[in-house]
Design a protein around this motif. Structure first.
Motif, mmCIF file in Angstrom:
data_model
loop_
_atom_site.group_PDB
_atom_site.id
_atom_site.type_symbol
_atom_site.label_atom_id
_atom_site.label_comp_id
_atom_site.label_asym_id
_atom_site.label_seq_id
_atom_site.Cartn_x
_atom_site.Cartn_y
_atom_site.Cartn_z
ATOM 1 N N HIS A 1 0.700 -1.333 -0.012
ATOM 2 C CA HIS A 1 -0.042 0.250 -0.094
ATOM 3 C C HIS A 1 0.939 1.284 0.021
ATOM 4 C CE1 HIS A 1 -3.589 -2.337 0.477
ATOM 5 N NE2 HIS A 1 -2.841 -3.044 1.526
ATOM 6 N N TYR A 2 2.128 1.123 0.252
ATOM 7 C CA TYR A 2 2.853 2.338 0.194
ATOM 8 C C TYR A 2 3.529 2.479 -1.352
ATOM 9 C CZ TYR A 2 3.507 1.133 5.090
ATOM 10 O OH TYR A 2 3.564 0.793 6.539
ATOM 11 N N GLY A 3 3.122 1.754 -2.148
ATOM 12 C CA GLY A 3 3.384 1.914 -3.352
ATOM 13 C C GLY A 3 4.638 0.956 -4.045
ATOM 14 N N GLY A 4 4.878 1.228 -5.314
ATOM 15 C CA GLY A 4 5.780 0.040 -5.785
ATOM 16 C C GLY A 4 5.095 -0.974 -6.455
ATOM 17 N N GLN A 5 5.835 -2.028 -6.901
ATOM 18 C CA GLN A 5 5.267 -3.276 -7.280
ATOM 19 C C GLN A 5 5.194 -4.339 -6.190
ATOM 20 O OE1 GLN A 5 6.703 -4.246 -11.359
ATOM 21 N NE2 GLN A 5 8.080 -2.423 -10.888
ATOM 22 N N LYS A 6 4.162 -5.203 -6.259
ATOM 23 C CA LYS A 6 4.019 -6.324 -5.177
ATOM 24 C C LYS A 6 5.186 -7.219 -5.305
ATOM 25 C CE LYS A 6 1.186 -9.814 -3.431
ATOM 26 N NZ LYS A 6 2.045 -10.732 -3.124
ATOM 27 N N GLU A 7 5.742 -7.522 -6.574
ATOM 28 C CA GLU A 7 6.574 -8.503 -6.896
ATOM 29 C C GLU A 7 8.158 -7.950 -6.341
ATOM 30 O OE1 GLU A 7 4.784 -7.140 -9.287
ATOM 31 O OE2 GLU A 7 3.674 -8.727 -9.632
ATOM 32 N N ILE A 8 8.270 -6.725 -6.004
ATOM 33 C CA ILE A 8 9.414 -6.088 -5.733
ATOM 34 C C ILE A 8 9.316 -6.277 -3.899
ATOM 35 C CG2 ILE A 8 10.995 -3.958 -5.266
ATOM 36 C CD1 ILE A 8 11.241 -5.214 -8.011
ATOM 37 N N TRP A 9 8.299 -5.936 -3.554
ATOM 38 C CA TRP A 9 7.916 -6.125 -2.325
ATOM 39 C C TRP A 9 8.195 -7.669 -1.623
ATOM 40 C CZ3 TRP A 9 8.398 -2.521 1.013
ATOM 41 C CH2 TRP A 9 8.102 -1.015 0.649
ATOM 42 N N ILE B 1 16.869 1.350 1.887
ATOM 43 C CA ILE B 1 16.223 2.220 0.957
ATOM 44 C C ILE B 1 16.590 1.576 -0.407
ATOM 45 C CG2 ILE B 1 16.196 4.515 -0.355
ATOM 46 C CD1 ILE B 1 16.816 5.798 2.463
ATOM 47 N N CYS B 2 15.825 1.424 -1.088
ATOM 48 C CA CYS B 2 15.834 0.698 -2.384
ATOM 49 C C CYS B 2 15.131 1.267 -3.424
ATOM 50 C CB CYS B 2 15.762 -0.748 -2.374
ATOM 51 S SG CYS B 2 16.404 -1.942 -1.106
ATOM 52 N N TYR B 3 15.318 0.983 -4.833
ATOM 53 C CA TYR B 3 14.241 1.580 -5.806
ATOM 54 C C TYR B 3 14.100 0.440 -6.810
ATOM 55 C CZ TYR B 3 15.247 6.430 -4.217
ATOM 56 O OH TYR B 3 15.311 7.318 -3.442
ATOM 57 N N ASP B 4 12.874 0.295 -7.562
ATOM 58 C CA ASP B 4 12.954 -0.551 -8.837
ATOM 59 C C ASP B 4 13.404 -0.036 -9.963
ATOM 60 O OD1 ASP B 4 10.815 1.256 -9.595
ATOM 61 O OD2 ASP B 4 9.333 -0.313 -8.878
ATOM 62 N N GLU B 5 13.245 -0.687 -11.012
ATOM 63 C CA GLU B 5 13.735 -0.058 -12.370
ATOM 64 C C GLU B 5 12.948 0.909 -12.918
ATOM 65 O OE1 GLU B 5 13.997 -3.848 -14.182
ATOM 66 O OE2 GLU B 5 16.065 -4.020 -13.943
ATOM 67 N N ALA C 1 10.551 3.697 -8.461
ATOM 68 C CA ALA C 1 9.589 3.720 -7.301
ATOM 69 C C ALA C 1 10.334 3.427 -5.858
ATOM 70 C CB ALA C 1 8.570 2.615 -7.396
ATOM 71 N N LYS C 2 10.317 4.056 -5.081
ATOM 72 C CA LYS C 2 11.097 3.904 -3.688
ATOM 73 C C LYS C 2 10.674 3.049 -2.821
ATOM 74 C CE LYS C 2 13.459 6.741 -0.265
ATOM 75 N NZ LYS C 2 13.337 8.067 0.044
ATOM 76 N N VAL D 1 16.325 -4.992 -8.167
ATOM 77 C CA VAL D 1 16.242 -4.018 -7.390
ATOM 78 C C VAL D 1 17.487 -3.010 -7.230
ATOM 79 C CG1 VAL D 1 16.163 -3.589 -4.757
ATOM 80 C CG2 VAL D 1 14.690 -5.383 -5.627
ATOM 81 N N ILE D 2 17.379 -1.822 -7.117
ATOM 82 C CA ILE D 2 18.599 -0.968 -6.969
ATOM 83 C C ILE D 2 18.610 -0.699 -5.636
ATOM 84 C CG2 ILE D 2 19.331 1.437 -7.930
ATOM 85 C CD1 ILE D 2 17.292 1.112 -10.289
ATOM 86 N N VAL D 3 19.980 -0.780 -4.955
ATOM 87 C CA VAL D 3 19.886 -0.758 -3.576
ATOM 88 C C VAL D 3 20.629 0.794 -3.529
ATOM 89 C CG1 VAL D 3 21.363 -1.660 -1.635
ATOM 90 C CG2 VAL D 3 20.345 -3.303 -3.256
#
Length: 115
Positions: free
Chosen positions: A48-56, A89-93, A96-97, A80-82
């Motif tokens: 629910h914080y945003g981003g993709q479920k697969e990344i979570w 703190i990470c980001y997806d491609e 999204a944070k 995942v971008i660390v």
């Protein structure tokens, strides 16, 4: 993305090696069951914080993995971008944070036994 035997291109050194978080202390002594409850609540609400479920899902698997080399593989395979090497703190491609609290990554120094 290359094949298994390919080497990273020069200048492709933005992949950071993950490491264990620094020791931390919870504001008050906490039991293992209380810590697990906090973790479950975080992971249940994380999408629910945003981003993709697969990344979570990948971050959850990496956070639960005691072997850092396996956790690194999970993070790398998910793209995942660390930002912080302790995974806080990470980001997806897509940019999204993803912010992870320390309590999902390690145990506090003031943990007490359950009764």
């Amino acid at each position: 993305m290359g094949c298994v035997g390919s080497a990273p291109a020069k200048g492709d050194g933005n992949a950071k090696k993950i490491r264990k978080p620094k020791p931390w202390k919870h504001p008050q002594p906490i039991t293992k069951s209380e810590l697990e409850q906090m973790r479950d609540e975080f992971w249940d609400t994380a999408p629910h914080y945003g981003g993709q479920k697969e990344i979570w899902d990948a971050l959850r698997a990496a956070a639960a993995e005691p072997d850092l080399s396996q956790a690194q593989v999970i993070v790398d395979c998910a793209g995942v971008i660390v930002q912080n090497t302790d995974l806080t703190i990470c980001y997806d491609e897509r940019g999204a944070k993803y912010e992870l609290p320390k309590y999902v990554l390690s145990e506090p120094t003031n943990m007490i036994r359950d009764n």
